[in-house]
Motif scaffolding. Structure first.
Motif, PDB file in Angstrom:
ATOM      1  N   GLU A  62      32.739  39.033  33.284  1.00  0.00           N
ATOM      2  CA  GLU A  62      32.865  40.322  32.614  1.00  0.00           C
ATOM      3  C   GLU A  62      33.728  41.242  33.465  1.00  0.00           C
ATOM      4  O   GLU A  62      33.244  41.855  34.427  1.00  0.00           O
ATOM      5  CB  GLU A  62      31.472  40.930  32.390  1.00  0.00           C
ATOM      6  CG  GLU A  62      31.471  42.311  31.801  1.00  0.00           C
ATOM      7  CD  GLU A  62      32.320  42.446  30.562  1.00  0.00           C
ATOM      8  OE1 GLU A  62      33.261  43.244  30.600  1.00  0.00           O
ATOM      9  OE2 GLU A  62      32.052  41.759  29.568  1.00  0.00           O
ATOM     10  N   GLY A  63      35.015  41.310  33.116  1.00  0.00           N
ATOM     11  CA  GLY A  63      35.958  42.134  33.867  1.00  0.00           C
ATOM     12  C   GLY A  63      35.654  43.619  33.807  1.00  0.00           C
ATOM     13  O   GLY A  63      36.180  44.389  34.603  1.00  0.00           O
ATOM     14  N   GLY A  64      34.784  44.038  32.902  1.00  0.00           N
ATOM     15  CA  GLY A  64      34.409  45.442  32.804  1.00  0.00           C
ATOM     16  C   GLY A  64      33.240  45.806  33.703  1.00  0.00           C
ATOM     17  O   GLY A  64      32.888  46.973  33.828  1.00  0.00           O
ATOM     18  N   SER A  65      32.635  44.812  34.348  1.00  0.00           N
ATOM     19  CA  SER A  65      31.473  45.062  35.194  1.00  0.00           C
ATOM     20  C   SER A  65      31.901  45.323  36.635  1.00  0.00           C
ATOM     21  O   SER A  65      32.661  44.551  37.212  1.00  0.00           O
ATOM     22  CB  SER A  65      30.518  43.864  35.153  1.00  0.00           C
ATOM     23  OG  SER A  65      29.440  44.082  36.037  1.00  0.00           O
ATOM     24  N   GLY A  66      31.378  46.395  37.202  1.00  0.00           N
ATOM     25  CA  GLY A  66      31.665  46.726  38.589  1.00  0.00           C
ATOM     26  C   GLY A  66      30.664  46.114  39.553  1.00  0.00           C
ATOM     27  O   GLY A  66      30.674  46.446  40.736  1.00  0.00           O
ATOM     28  N   ALA A  67      29.795  45.228  39.057  1.00  0.00           N
ATOM     29  CA  ALA A  67      28.767  44.624  39.909  1.00  0.00           C
ATOM     30  C   ALA A  67      28.488  43.206  39.432  1.00  0.00           C
ATOM     31  O   ALA A  67      28.727  42.865  38.270  1.00  0.00           O
ATOM     32  CB  ALA A  67      27.485  45.444  39.851  1.00  0.00           C
ATOM     33  N   GLU A  68      27.973  42.396  40.330  1.00  0.00           N
ATOM     34  CA  GLU A  68      27.487  41.068  39.979  1.00  0.00           C
ATOM     35  C   GLU A  68      25.984  41.184  39.762  1.00  0.00           C
ATOM     36  O   GLU A  68      25.273  41.755  40.592  1.00  0.00           O
ATOM     37  CB  GLU A  68      27.783  40.062  41.094  1.00  0.00           C
ATOM     38  CG  GLU A  68      29.181  39.478  41.027  1.00  0.00           C
ATOM     39  CD  GLU A  68      30.279  40.450  41.413  1.00  0.00           C
ATOM     40  OE1 GLU A  68      31.332  40.411  40.770  1.00  0.00           O
ATOM     41  OE2 GLU A  68      30.102  41.247  42.336  1.00  0.00           O
ATOM     42  N   VAL A  69      25.516  40.651  38.635  1.00  0.00           N
ATOM     43  CA  VAL A  69      24.114  40.778  38.253  1.00  0.00           C
ATOM     44  C   VAL A  69      23.509  39.389  38.133  1.00  0.00           C
ATOM     45  O   VAL A  69      24.102  38.496  37.528  1.00  0.00           O
ATOM     46  CB  VAL A  69      23.979  41.526  36.902  1.00  0.00           C
ATOM     47  CG1 VAL A  69      22.528  41.592  36.461  1.00  0.00           C
ATOM     48  CG2 VAL A  69      24.583  42.924  37.006  1.00  0.00           C
ATOM     49  N   HIS A 140      38.312  40.158  41.900  1.00  0.00           N
ATOM     50  CA  HIS A 140      39.318  40.708  42.803  1.00  0.00           C
ATOM     51  C   HIS A 140      39.327  39.992  44.145  1.00  0.00           C
ATOM     52  O   HIS A 140      40.395  39.796  44.740  1.00  0.00           O
ATOM     53  CB  HIS A 140      39.083  42.202  43.002  1.00  0.00           C
ATOM     54  CG  HIS A 140      39.361  43.000  41.762  1.00  0.00           C
ATOM     55  ND1 HIS A 140      39.206  44.363  41.712  1.00  0.00           N
ATOM     56  CD2 HIS A 140      39.772  42.637  40.522  1.00  0.00           C
ATOM     57  CE1 HIS A 140      39.510  44.804  40.502  1.00  0.00           C
ATOM     58  NE2 HIS A 140      39.853  43.772  39.763  1.00  0.00           N
ATOM     59  N   THR A 141      38.170  39.599  44.638  1.00  0.00           N
ATOM     60  CA  THR A 141      38.113  38.859  45.898  1.00  0.00           C
ATOM     61  C   THR A 141      38.867  37.542  45.796  1.00  0.00           C
ATOM     62  O   THR A 141      39.588  37.144  46.710  1.00  0.00           O
ATOM     63  CB  THR A 141      36.651  38.605  46.323  1.00  0.00           C
ATOM     64  OG1 THR A 141      36.010  39.861  46.514  1.00  0.00           O
ATOM     65  CG2 THR A 141      36.571  37.796  47.599  1.00  0.00           C
ATOM     66  N   LEU A 142      38.727  36.862  44.662  1.00  0.00           N
ATOM     67  CA  LEU A 142      39.429  35.593  44.455  1.00  0.00           C
ATOM     68  C   LEU A 142      40.887  35.783  44.051  1.00  0.00           C
ATOM     69  O   LEU A 142      41.663  34.837  44.081  1.00  0.00           O
ATOM     70  CB  LEU A 142      38.755  34.780  43.344  1.00  0.00           C
ATOM     71  CG  LEU A 142      37.497  34.027  43.685  1.00  0.00           C
ATOM     72  CD1 LEU A 142      36.968  33.324  42.450  1.00  0.00           C
ATOM     73  CD2 LEU A 142      37.726  33.031  44.791  1.00  0.00           C
ATOM     74  N   LYS A 152      39.475  30.880  29.682  1.00  0.00           N
ATOM     75  CA  LYS A 152      39.899  30.323  30.961  1.00  0.00           C
ATOM     76  C   LYS A 152      39.866  31.401  32.046  1.00  0.00           C
ATOM     77  O   LYS A 152      39.981  32.586  31.774  1.00  0.00           O
ATOM     78  CB  LYS A 152      41.315  29.765  30.868  1.00  0.00           C
ATOM     79  CG  LYS A 152      41.412  28.479  30.078  1.00  0.00           C
ATOM     80  CD  LYS A 152      42.757  27.850  30.226  1.00  0.00           C
ATOM     81  CE  LYS A 152      42.872  26.488  29.612  1.00  0.00           C
ATOM     82  NZ  LYS A 152      42.208  26.203  28.419  1.00  0.00           N
ATOM     83  N   LEU A 153      39.749  30.899  33.268  1.00  0.00           N
ATOM     84  CA  LEU A 153      39.814  31.729  34.466  1.00  0.00           C
ATOM     85  C   LEU A 153      40.838  31.062  35.370  1.00  0.00           C
ATOM     86  O   LEU A 153      40.772  29.850  35.603  1.00  0.00           O
ATOM     87  CB  LEU A 153      38.455  31.756  35.154  1.00  0.00           C
ATOM     88  CG  LEU A 153      38.365  32.474  36.477  1.00  0.00           C
ATOM     89  CD1 LEU A 153      38.357  33.977  36.241  1.00  0.00           C
ATOM     90  CD2 LEU A 153      37.085  32.077  37.185  1.00  0.00           C
ATOM     91  N   LYS A 154      41.806  31.839  35.865  1.00  0.00           N
ATOM     92  CA  LYS A 154      42.823  31.281  36.758  1.00  0.00           C
ATOM     93  C   LYS A 154      42.809  32.054  38.062  1.00  0.00           C
ATOM     94  O   LYS A 154      42.626  33.273  38.064  1.00  0.00           O
ATOM     95  CB  LYS A 154      44.205  31.355  36.131  1.00  0.00           C
ATOM     96  CG  LYS A 154      44.375  30.455  34.922  1.00  0.00           C
ATOM     97  CD  LYS A 154      45.797  30.478  34.408  1.00  0.00           C
ATOM     98  CE  LYS A 154      45.958  29.529  33.228  1.00  0.00           C
ATOM     99  NZ  LYS A 154      47.367  29.446  32.811  1.00  0.00           N
ATOM    100  N   PHE A 155      42.992  31.322  39.165  1.00  0.00           N
ATOM    101  CA  PHE A 155      43.071  31.962  40.470  1.00  0.00           C
ATOM    102  C   PHE A 155      43.938  31.117  41.383  1.00  0.00           C
ATOM    103  O   PHE A 155      44.020  29.902  41.209  1.00  0.00           O
ATOM    104  CB  PHE A 155      41.679  32.175  41.075  1.00  0.00           C
ATOM    105  CG  PHE A 155      40.869  30.925  41.252  1.00  0.00           C
ATOM    106  CD1 PHE A 155      40.883  30.232  42.446  1.00  0.00           C
ATOM    107  CD2 PHE A 155      40.103  30.424  40.211  1.00  0.00           C
ATOM    108  CE1 PHE A 155      40.137  29.075  42.609  1.00  0.00           C
ATOM    109  CE2 PHE A 155      39.359  29.271  40.354  1.00  0.00           C
ATOM    110  CZ  PHE A 155      39.386  28.594  41.559  1.00  0.00           C
ATOM    111  N   PRO A 156      44.602  31.746  42.334  1.00  0.00           N
ATOM    112  CA  PRO A 156      45.429  30.965  43.269  1.00  0.00           C
ATOM    113  C   PRO A 156      44.540  30.175  44.215  1.00  0.00           C
ATOM    114  O   PRO A 156      43.480  30.649  44.623  1.00  0.00           O
ATOM    115  CB  PRO A 156      46.226  32.033  44.019  1.00  0.00           C
ATOM    116  CG  PRO A 156      45.464  33.293  43.858  1.00  0.00           C
ATOM    117  CD  PRO A 156      44.671  33.173  42.584  1.00  0.00           C
ATOM    118  N   SER A 157      44.951  28.969  44.521  1.00  0.00           N
ATOM    119  CA  SER A 157      44.194  28.163  45.485  1.00  0.00           C
ATOM    120  C   SER A 157      45.139  27.287  46.266  1.00  0.00           C
ATOM    121  O   SER A 157      46.258  27.067  45.888  1.00  0.00           O
ATOM    122  CB  SER A 157      43.146  27.312  44.774  1.00  0.00           C
ATOM    123  OG  SER A 157      43.740  26.341  43.963  1.00  0.00           O
TER     124      SER A 157
END
Length: 157
Positions: A62-69, A140-142, A152-157
């Protein structure tokens, strides 16, 4: 092309200078990324993550969430105890607009591909069809980009 002069003991010659390769991938989605999804849809993006050495399903991105729940059922399923929680006193607002008082916060590792990121989860004891929600801090950390349209979710690795 750039050239650099080098002096050799016997003679001088010009050699091309090699460019440094700093790889900064562009993360984007295309029509091909929709293959395997039923279109049109309005589904949430659900993934499986490795949390604390367990494969956890029904994780909502959820890109709108400012926290991990983290929901209480997963907290229990991971074998965590109330004494494992750190105090967390700020109330949250649930999807249905109700105020939720957290049970506490816990820091756990999430493995995504080769990356392991420590995440602060706010633990709540309320019903959810999801086991946990990951939001902007984790994304953002990833350096990740999520697309619910493409599922899908994409991130550099």
């Amino acid at each position: 092309m750039l050239f650099v002069a080098r002096r050799h003991t016997e003679e001088s010659q010009l050699e091309p200078k090699r460019a440094r390769m700093n790889f900064h991938p562009t993360l984007s989605f295309s029509e091909e990324d929709k293959i395997g999804t039923i279109q049109p849809h309005d589904d949430a993006l659900l993934i499986t993550l490795r949390i604390e050495d367990y494969d956890v399903k029904r994780v909502m991105v959820e890109g709108g969430s400012g926290a991990e729940v983290m929901y209480h059922d997963l907290n229990k399923g991971l074998g965590l105890k109330p004494e494992d929680l750190m105090p967390y006193n700020s109330p949250l607002v649930s999807f249905d607009g109700k105020l939720v008082i957290p049970k506490g916060m816990i820091r756990l590792p999430i493995q995504t591909g080769p990356e392991i990121v420590e995440v602060n989860f706010i633990v709540v004891d309320t019903y959810s069809p999801y086991t946990t929600i990951v939001g902007r801090p984790w994304l953002h950390t990833l350096g990740a980009v999520a697309s619910s349209l493409h599922q899908k979710l994409k991130f550099p690795s």
